[in-house]
Design an enzyme around this catalytic site. Sequence first.
Site, PDB file in Angstrom:
ATOM      1  N   LYS A 121      -2.756  19.284  12.216  1.00 47.35           N
ATOM      2  CA  LYS A 121      -3.438  17.998  12.248  1.00 47.35           C
ATOM      3  C   LYS A 121      -4.843  18.190  12.814  1.00 47.35           C
ATOM      4  O   LYS A 121      -5.060  18.978  13.730  1.00 47.35           O
ATOM      5  CB  LYS A 121      -2.679  17.013  13.142  1.00 47.35           C
ATOM      6  CG  LYS A 121      -1.514  16.321  12.473  1.00 47.35           C
ATOM      7  CD  LYS A 121      -0.993  15.207  13.371  1.00 47.35           C
ATOM      8  CE  LYS A 121       0.082  14.399  12.648  1.00 47.35           C
ATOM      9  NZ  LYS A 121       0.575  13.297  13.492  1.00 47.35           N
ATOM     10  N   VAL A 122      -5.781  17.418  12.282  1.00 55.75           N
ATOM     11  CA  VAL A 122      -7.168  17.526  12.749  1.00 55.75           C
ATOM     12  C   VAL A 122      -7.740  16.128  12.940  1.00 55.75           C
ATOM     13  O   VAL A 122      -7.546  15.249  12.096  1.00 55.75           O
ATOM     14  CB  VAL A 122      -8.040  18.319  11.743  1.00 55.75           C
ATOM     15  CG1 VAL A 122      -9.501  18.283  12.156  1.00 55.75           C
ATOM     16  CG2 VAL A 122      -7.565  19.762  11.659  1.00 55.75           C
ATOM     17  N   GLU A 170     -11.439  14.061  14.705  1.00 58.53           N
ATOM     18  CA  GLU A 170     -12.893  14.236  14.753  1.00 58.53           C
ATOM     19  C   GLU A 170     -13.334  15.403  15.638  1.00 58.53           C
ATOM     20  O   GLU A 170     -14.013  16.317  15.183  1.00 58.53           O
ATOM     21  CB  GLU A 170     -13.541  12.938  15.253  1.00 58.53           C
ATOM     22  CG  GLU A 170     -15.040  13.028  15.506  1.00 58.53           C
ATOM     23  CD  GLU A 170     -15.839  13.322  14.256  1.00 58.53           C
ATOM     24  OE1 GLU A 170     -16.748  14.186  14.317  1.00 58.53           O
ATOM     25  OE2 GLU A 170     -15.576  12.712  13.212  1.00 58.53           O
ATOM     26  N   ARG A 192       0.930  -0.228   4.832  1.00 57.89           N
ATOM     27  CA  ARG A 192       2.341  -0.434   5.144  1.00 57.89           C
ATOM     28  C   ARG A 192       2.637  -1.918   5.370  1.00 57.89           C
ATOM     29  O   ARG A 192       1.908  -2.577   6.128  1.00 57.89           O
ATOM     30  CB  ARG A 192       2.737   0.342   6.405  1.00 57.89           C
ATOM     31  CG  ARG A 192       2.804   1.848   6.224  1.00 57.89           C
ATOM     32  CD  ARG A 192       3.242   2.495   7.520  1.00 57.89           C
ATOM     33  NE  ARG A 192       2.284   2.212   8.603  1.00 57.89           N
ATOM     34  CZ  ARG A 192       2.581   2.242   9.894  1.00 57.89           C
ATOM     35  NH1 ARG A 192       3.813   2.514  10.283  1.00 57.89           N
ATOM     36  NH2 ARG A 192       1.655   2.005  10.798  1.00 57.89           N
ATOM     37  N   GLY A 220     -38.187  25.877  12.325  1.00 58.97           N
ATOM     38  CA  GLY A 220     -39.156  26.885  12.735  1.00 58.97           C
ATOM     39  C   GLY A 220     -40.209  26.362  13.686  1.00 58.97           C
ATOM     40  O   GLY A 220     -41.026  27.139  14.196  1.00 58.97           O
ATOM     41  N   LYS A 280       8.537   4.050  -0.783  1.00 59.08           N
ATOM     42  CA  LYS A 280       9.840   4.678  -0.583  1.00 59.08           C
ATOM     43  C   LYS A 280      10.991   3.776  -1.046  1.00 59.08           C
ATOM     44  O   LYS A 280      12.134   4.218  -1.116  1.00 59.08           O
ATOM     45  CB  LYS A 280      10.020   5.036   0.890  1.00 59.08           C
ATOM     46  CG  LYS A 280       9.036   6.114   1.355  1.00 59.08           C
ATOM     47  CD  LYS A 280       9.202   6.437   2.825  1.00 59.08           C
ATOM     48  CE  LYS A 280       8.190   7.489   3.264  1.00 59.08           C
ATOM     49  NZ  LYS A 280       8.279   7.793   4.709  1.00 59.08           N
ATOM     50  N   ASN A 309      -5.746  10.773   2.815  1.00 59.05           N
ATOM     51  CA  ASN A 309      -6.022  11.676   3.941  1.00 59.05           C
ATOM     52  C   ASN A 309      -4.819  11.741   4.876  1.00 59.05           C
ATOM     53  O   ASN A 309      -4.950  11.783   6.095  1.00 59.05           O
ATOM     54  CB  ASN A 309      -7.281  11.255   4.703  1.00 59.05           C
ATOM     55  CG  ASN A 309      -7.174   9.888   5.363  1.00 59.05           C
ATOM     56  OD1 ASN A 309      -6.574   8.976   4.828  1.00 59.05           O
ATOM     57  ND2 ASN A 309      -7.779   9.746   6.536  1.00 59.05           N
ATOM     58  N   PHE A 310      -3.622  11.757   4.263  1.00 55.57           N
ATOM     59  CA  PHE A 310      -2.402  11.915   5.036  1.00 55.57           C
ATOM     60  C   PHE A 310      -2.226  13.377   5.457  1.00 55.57           C
ATOM     61  O   PHE A 310      -2.967  14.263   5.019  1.00 55.57           O
ATOM     62  CB  PHE A 310      -1.186  11.502   4.197  1.00 55.57           C
ATOM     63  CG  PHE A 310      -1.047  10.008   4.037  1.00 55.57           C
ATOM     64  CD1 PHE A 310      -0.641   9.220   5.098  1.00 55.57           C
ATOM     65  CD2 PHE A 310      -1.323   9.402   2.821  1.00 55.57           C
ATOM     66  CE1 PHE A 310      -0.501   7.844   4.952  1.00 55.57           C
ATOM     67  CE2 PHE A 310      -1.177   8.030   2.659  1.00 55.57           C
ATOM     68  CZ  PHE A 310      -0.781   7.247   3.736  1.00 55.57           C
TER      69      PHE A 310
END
Length: 415
Positions: A136-137, A139, A38, A247, A75, A96-97
């Site tokens: 939204k996610v 970490e 931006r 194991g 825009k 990744n928006f």
Amino acid sequence: MSKALTGVRILDMTHVQSGPTCTQILAWFGADVIKIERPGAGDATRGQLRDIPDVDSLYFTMLNANKRSVTLNPKTEAGNRIFAKLIEVCDVMVENFAPGAIDRMGFPWEKIQEINPRMIYASVKGFGAGPFQDCKVYENVAQCTGGSASTTGEVDGFPMVTGAQIGDSGTGIHLVAGILAALLHRERTGKGQRVECAMQDAVLNLCRVKLRDQQRLAHGPLTEYPQYPNGKFGDAVPRAGNASGGGHPGWIVRCKGWENDPDAYIYVITQTQAFPQLAKAIGHDDWLEDPEWSTPEARLPKLDRVFAEIEKWTMTKDKMEVMDILNPLNVPCGPILSMKELAAEPSLRETGTIVEVEHPERGKYLTVGNPIKLSDSPADVERSPLLGEHTEEVLRSVVGLDEKEIAAAREQGAI
């Protein structure tokens, strides 16, 4: 030597960590990564967690090496035209928006395909298709929803997230694999495609041994977990402290100096093949002839006592001494290395895993290098770009604008 991805151009619409991790690796492989930011602001991480006022943070510099920065507002009318041209001349777009953000800029997948049928459009999302796909996610949310937190922590404690960024960086690395596969597929077909990695999916993939154990649990207790034989198992995989996920039982034990050094510990695995050598090293030759201790089945119910005896021995030596003794005996072990120790480790500098970089504003800083080593395409780590540092260069050489058009775009606030 040529770089593996020389000639591949990436339109980098990523920010923060998951996307930049992906595009940084592609840049290390030799791709021309054009990071769109931006105007006047840039990637939010430029200003997050700063250690030096008014200088790009280490959070940003360590995720954006080897890239070119272009400031652009798609825009605006001029920005929209420039963005369309970048789609036309780039091979891969990575973003990744939040879901739908690129669509709202006026560039849904269908339009991107019209502009450039060879374009590979790669996205990091929080969740795949389903009830949470618009959420939204971050970490720790990814670690919690992907199964990591529920299976991490002390045996009777609450869920814990790990210090490793398996949600953000882990998903970014998964996305690299998808992009490389799509590039190879395009060589055969001439067509681009969508590539998507959900953070929940990537964390679950990294937790696959716990999904394995969930299914094993239906057939009886998990004998390598510390809850066996005296604890209780519920209907889901429990937290297991520092127990090994394989194991062979393993645990973290104290070493000499642990009272004052929070990292004076070592992880030791009592691998069946090497157990006789381990027993002899810690002064327990007697275990080898005693049926109460000589077999894995006999030791399993009393692993706490096994590791208590190992710890009595390790507490007489520092962690590197333990490493020096046990490694030649083929006993799997590893010291707990602090970030201070890792930063100073000469071998990591020599392999390019840790690199010192010169930055025009902050001076020298350490960063990670490419963890993926190619024999004929070594990765050179270059500093992260200043905000908009390459805007005019890219607009001239990639987009094809002249000075008048660049000036007009600047007047519109497009760049």
